[in-house]
Design an enzyme around this catalytic site. Structure first.
Site, PDB file in Angstrom:
ATOM      1  N   GLU A 181      33.859  35.635  46.577  1.00 54.80           N
ATOM      2  CA  GLU A 181      33.716  36.496  45.306  1.00 54.80           C
ATOM      3  C   GLU A 181      35.234  36.046  44.708  1.00 54.80           C
ATOM      4  O   GLU A 181      36.308  36.845  45.045  1.00 54.80           O
ATOM      5  CB  GLU A 181      33.411  37.810  45.204  1.00 54.80           C
ATOM      6  CG  GLU A 181      32.106  38.249  45.801  1.00 54.80           C
ATOM      7  CD  GLU A 181      31.114  38.150  44.934  1.00 54.80           C
ATOM      8  OE1 GLU A 181      31.458  37.899  43.623  1.00 54.80           O
ATOM      9  OE2 GLU A 181      29.969  37.897  45.328  1.00 54.80           O
ATOM     10  N   CYS A 211      38.282  41.307  37.767  1.00 49.78           N
ATOM     11  CA  CYS A 211      38.077  39.867  37.917  1.00 49.78           C
ATOM     12  C   CYS A 211      37.083  39.195  36.794  1.00 49.78           C
ATOM     13  O   CYS A 211      37.181  38.179  36.642  1.00 49.78           O
ATOM     14  CB  CYS A 211      37.636  39.608  39.445  1.00 49.78           C
ATOM     15  SG  CYS A 211      35.864  40.502  39.500  1.00 49.78           S
TER      16      CYS A 211
HETATM   17  P1  NAD Z   1      44.216  37.317  47.324  1.00 47.12           P
HETATM   18  O1  NAD Z   1      43.458  36.279  47.421  1.00 47.12           O
HETATM   19  O2  NAD Z   1      45.628  37.123  47.028  1.00 47.12           O
HETATM   20  O3  NAD Z   1      43.916  38.487  48.413  1.00 47.12           O
HETATM   21  C1  NAD Z   1      42.661  38.878  48.539  1.00 47.12           C
HETATM   22  C2  NAD Z   1      42.580  39.052  50.351  1.00 47.12           C
HETATM   23  O4  NAD Z   1      42.956  37.939  50.792  1.00 47.12           O
HETATM   24  C3  NAD Z   1      43.534  40.256  50.691  1.00 47.12           C
HETATM   25  O5  NAD Z   1      42.834  41.059  51.632  1.00 47.12           O
HETATM   26  C4  NAD Z   1      44.473  39.297  51.299  1.00 47.12           C
HETATM   27  O6  NAD Z   1      45.204  40.398  52.529  1.00 47.12           O
HETATM   28  C5  NAD Z   1      43.952  38.253  51.994  1.00 47.12           C
HETATM   29  N1  NAD Z   1      44.952  36.981  52.003  1.00 47.12           N
HETATM   30  C6  NAD Z   1      45.945  36.799  51.234  1.00 47.12           C
HETATM   31  N2  NAD Z   1      46.385  35.817  51.360  1.00 47.12           N
HETATM   32  C7  NAD Z   1      45.835  35.110  52.666  1.00 47.12           C
HETATM   33  C8  NAD Z   1      45.762  33.995  53.286  1.00 47.12           C
HETATM   34  N3  NAD Z   1      46.721  33.042  53.267  1.00 47.12           N
HETATM   35  N4  NAD Z   1      44.782  33.830  54.313  1.00 47.12           N
HETATM   36  C9  NAD Z   1      44.041  34.560  54.479  1.00 47.12           C
HETATM   37  N5  NAD Z   1      43.946  35.800  53.846  1.00 47.12           N
HETATM   38  C10 NAD Z   1      44.630  36.158  52.928  1.00 47.12           C
HETATM   39  O7  NAD Z   1      43.721  38.107  46.319  1.00 47.12           O
HETATM   40  P2  NAD Z   1      44.306  39.382  45.351  1.00 47.12           P
HETATM   41  O8  NAD Z   1      45.361  39.296  44.632  1.00 47.12           O
HETATM   42  O9  NAD Z   1      44.036  40.666  46.347  1.00 47.12           O
HETATM   43  O10 NAD Z   1      43.071  39.792  44.260  1.00 47.12           O
HETATM   44  C11 NAD Z   1      43.206  38.989  43.010  1.00 47.12           C
HETATM   45  C12 NAD Z   1      42.327  37.803  42.793  1.00 47.12           C
HETATM   46  O11 NAD Z   1      40.708  38.538  43.353  1.00 47.12           O
HETATM   47  C13 NAD Z   1      41.902  37.499  41.363  1.00 47.12           C
HETATM   48  O12 NAD Z   1      41.831  36.153  41.517  1.00 47.12           O
HETATM   49  C14 NAD Z   1      40.640  38.067  41.023  1.00 47.12           C
HETATM   50  O13 NAD Z   1      39.955  37.441  39.988  1.00 47.12           O
HETATM   51  C15 NAD Z   1      39.843  38.090  42.476  1.00 47.12           C
HETATM   52  N6  NAD Z   1      38.952  39.114  42.367  1.00 47.12           N
HETATM   53  C16 NAD Z   1      37.571  38.665  42.470  1.00 47.12           C
HETATM   54  C17 NAD Z   1      36.613  39.481  42.564  1.00 47.12           C
HETATM   55  C18 NAD Z   1      35.158  39.147  42.480  1.00 47.12           C
HETATM   56  O14 NAD Z   1      34.365  39.999  42.574  1.00 47.12           O
HETATM   57  N7  NAD Z   1      34.806  37.903  42.268  1.00 47.12           N
HETATM   58  C19 NAD Z   1      36.994  41.001  42.507  1.00 47.12           C
HETATM   59  C20 NAD Z   1      38.333  41.294  42.341  1.00 47.12           C
HETATM   60  C21 NAD Z   1      39.303  40.167  42.551  1.00 47.12           C
END
Ligand code: NAD
Length: 492
Positions: A216, A250
């Protein structure tokens, strides 16, 4: 920040794996109990959830209530309601003799041990709603909340063990570095909510173990305001979507394409509604969220400083409190800094484009998670639908295909993700469809032709058994044949 130790992760993973192997999570009674307890976990902790969201994001209770609380509770009830239907075996094509006598059925089996990783903007919803799908499917599950919403993470760590079965549902905490260790473990399904960049890392790690994923992700969802739109209403609804959670949604509106002929009217309505939603008399309204972190604040500010557009509304900000007012930037070109990445914040770039130009821009970039078309013209709606792709579409409003359409899937496509959830669609992500037949002994007389040595008569019988079609109603050019088709082509 302290995260779960590797020993804790080992223990959590081996506990939920062993529990899955004992079959404990498969009976409907276990699933029902966990779903019901999830509902109560949310009910009993509403005040604390609202408090945690306020601490993490300055989120107002009104916003927390709809997504991070009652939204998930409604999803619990939907799962409880649908569970027996969702989990029932399918009986494919019962008119087929083999299917009928072989009792062919498709079992809905849990994939196994699942990992749910969430983002920070709706930290309860993005963790618990996928969890409902995992529980409904009969999986055991490890929940990994976002470390960027620390108060929410702490509360999740505290309440999950108090309500849910700790032998099958565990919470572990991790930052990006610690995620490597977690992802080395064997998972039967990973459900990830987050950025496209990290989504690619998760996908690659999952591929190494042939683990299925739901991704997602984000995307740059546009609002397209046509000359045929109700301009005042379009501006009101876009302003609302941008103010909600300070644009950290998002499926939010990343940028607006507005037809030049209606732009002045649109911009003045936008300013009117932003003023109305966030009155400036008392400075910073208590119900306006903050940008989640200084890092994100600086990223947004950096993009804003490089824009060649003109800030025509807002711009007020304060790094110390991560307050970033809704900021409308006019005269933005497709090559602008604000159009280089998903903004995921309260900046709203405005681009002058007709609907045709906006559709062609959108079609030539990554498929967004959402598109918002504002128009009263059916032809324009069809053009948007036919010539672009996106996770979902709302016409003449924002967010509602995800937030209000009941029983509908929510997910991305291409760059905005893969797989979907909500209701039965979440259940399906964690479910393996296993086809089962039981062949009766007497069937031997019907299928004895399959055995060696092969003969022409056995081969003919085999063809008859697998697909006894000798005449087809179409020709080599793919055209329909037969009397009626010939008459049709003669006269029309
Ligand atoms: P992110 O990708 O930085 O983090 C998401 C999760 O991944 C967190 O739990 C984090 O701990 C983990 N993570 C971070 N770096 C990692 C790595 N190198 N390896 C493995 N795991 C890692 O995203 P964010 O900043 O938490 O959220 C914002 C993004 O999420 C935006 O792009 C937004 O559009 C998207 N988002 C999508 C939805 C959806 O339903 N499609 C919902 C909310 C947010």
């Amino acid at each position: 920040m302290e995260f779960s130790s590797t020993a804790f992760v080992d223990d959590a993973h081996s506990t939920v794996s062993q529990t899955f192997a004992t079959q404990k999570t498969k009976p409907l009674s276990w699933r029902i109990e966990q779903l019901r307890k999830t509902w109560w976990m949310l009910e009993d902790n509403k005040e604390r959830i609202a408090e945690a969201l306020f601490r993490d994001l300055n989120k107002h209770k009104h916003e927390s209530l709809s997504f991070d609380m009652s939204g998930i509770q409604a999803a619990c009830l939907e799962a409880l309601d649908g569970l027996s239907e969702w989990t029932a075996d399918d009986r494919p094509n019962r008119t087929d003799a083999f299917n009928f006598f072989g009792g062919a059925r498709v079992r809905k089996e849990p994939k196994g041990v699942a990992l749910v990783i969430s983002a920070w903007n709706f930290p309860f919803m993005e963790l618990f709603e996928p969890m409902l799908g995992a529980i409904a499917a009969g999986c055991s599950v490890i929940l990994k909340p976002s470390e960027l919403a620390p108060a929410s993470q702490e509360l999740i760590e505290e309440i999950v063990p108090l309500y849910l079965d700790q032998t099958a549902i565990r919470v572990v905490t991790a930052g990006p570095k610690e995620m490597d260790y977690l992802l080395e473990k064997h998972w039967d399904h990973i459900f990830f909510t987050g950025s496209t960049v990290v989504g690619k890392i998760i996908y690659a790690k999952a591929a190494a173990q042939l683990t299925t994923v739901t991704l997602e992700l984000g995307g740059r969802g546009p609002a397209i305001v046509s000359a045929n739109a109700d301009i005042d209403l379009a501006a009101k609804r876009i302003a609302w979507a941008k103010v909600l959670n300070a644009g950290q949604v998002c499926i939010g509106v990343n940028h607006v394409f507005v037809d030049p002929s209606v732009k002045p009217q649109f911009l003045s309505a936008l300013a009117k509604y932003l003023d109305q939603f966030l009155p400036q008399t008392d400075g910073r309204p208590p119900y306006y969220s903050r940008v989640v972190s200084e890092r994100n604040f600086n990223r947004l500010e950096g993009l804003l400083e490089k824009t060649s557009g003109k800030v025509i509304y807002g711009g007020d900000r304060d790094v110390k409190t991560c307050y970033f007012a809704p900021t409308v930037v006019d005269g933005v070109l497709p090559s602008d800094s604000l159009m280089t990445e998903e903004l995921f914040g309260p900046i709203l770039p405005i681009l002058d484009m007709t609907l045709d130009e906006a559709v062609s821009y959108t079609a030539s970039h990554d498929h967004p998670l959402a598109i918002y078309g504002f128009t009263s013209s059916e032809a324009e709606k069809q053009k948007i639908l036919n010539e672009t792709s996106s996770g979902g579409v709302t016409f003449n409003d924002c967010l509602l295909h995800m937030a209000a359409a009941k029983g509908a899937p929510f997910g991305g496509v291409g760059g905005s993700g893969t797989g979907a959830y909500h209701g039965i669609y979440g259940f399906k992500e964690f479910t393996h469809l296993r086809t089962v037949v039981t062949v009766p002994g007497w069937f031997e007389m019907l299928v004895k032709f399959r055995y060696m040595p092969y003969t022409d008569s056995n081969a003919a019988a085999m063809v008859k058994f697998t697909g006894p079609v000798t005449k087809v109603p179409f020709d080599r050019n793919g055209q329909t044949t037969g009397l009626w088709a010939r008459l049709w082509s003669t006269f029309f």
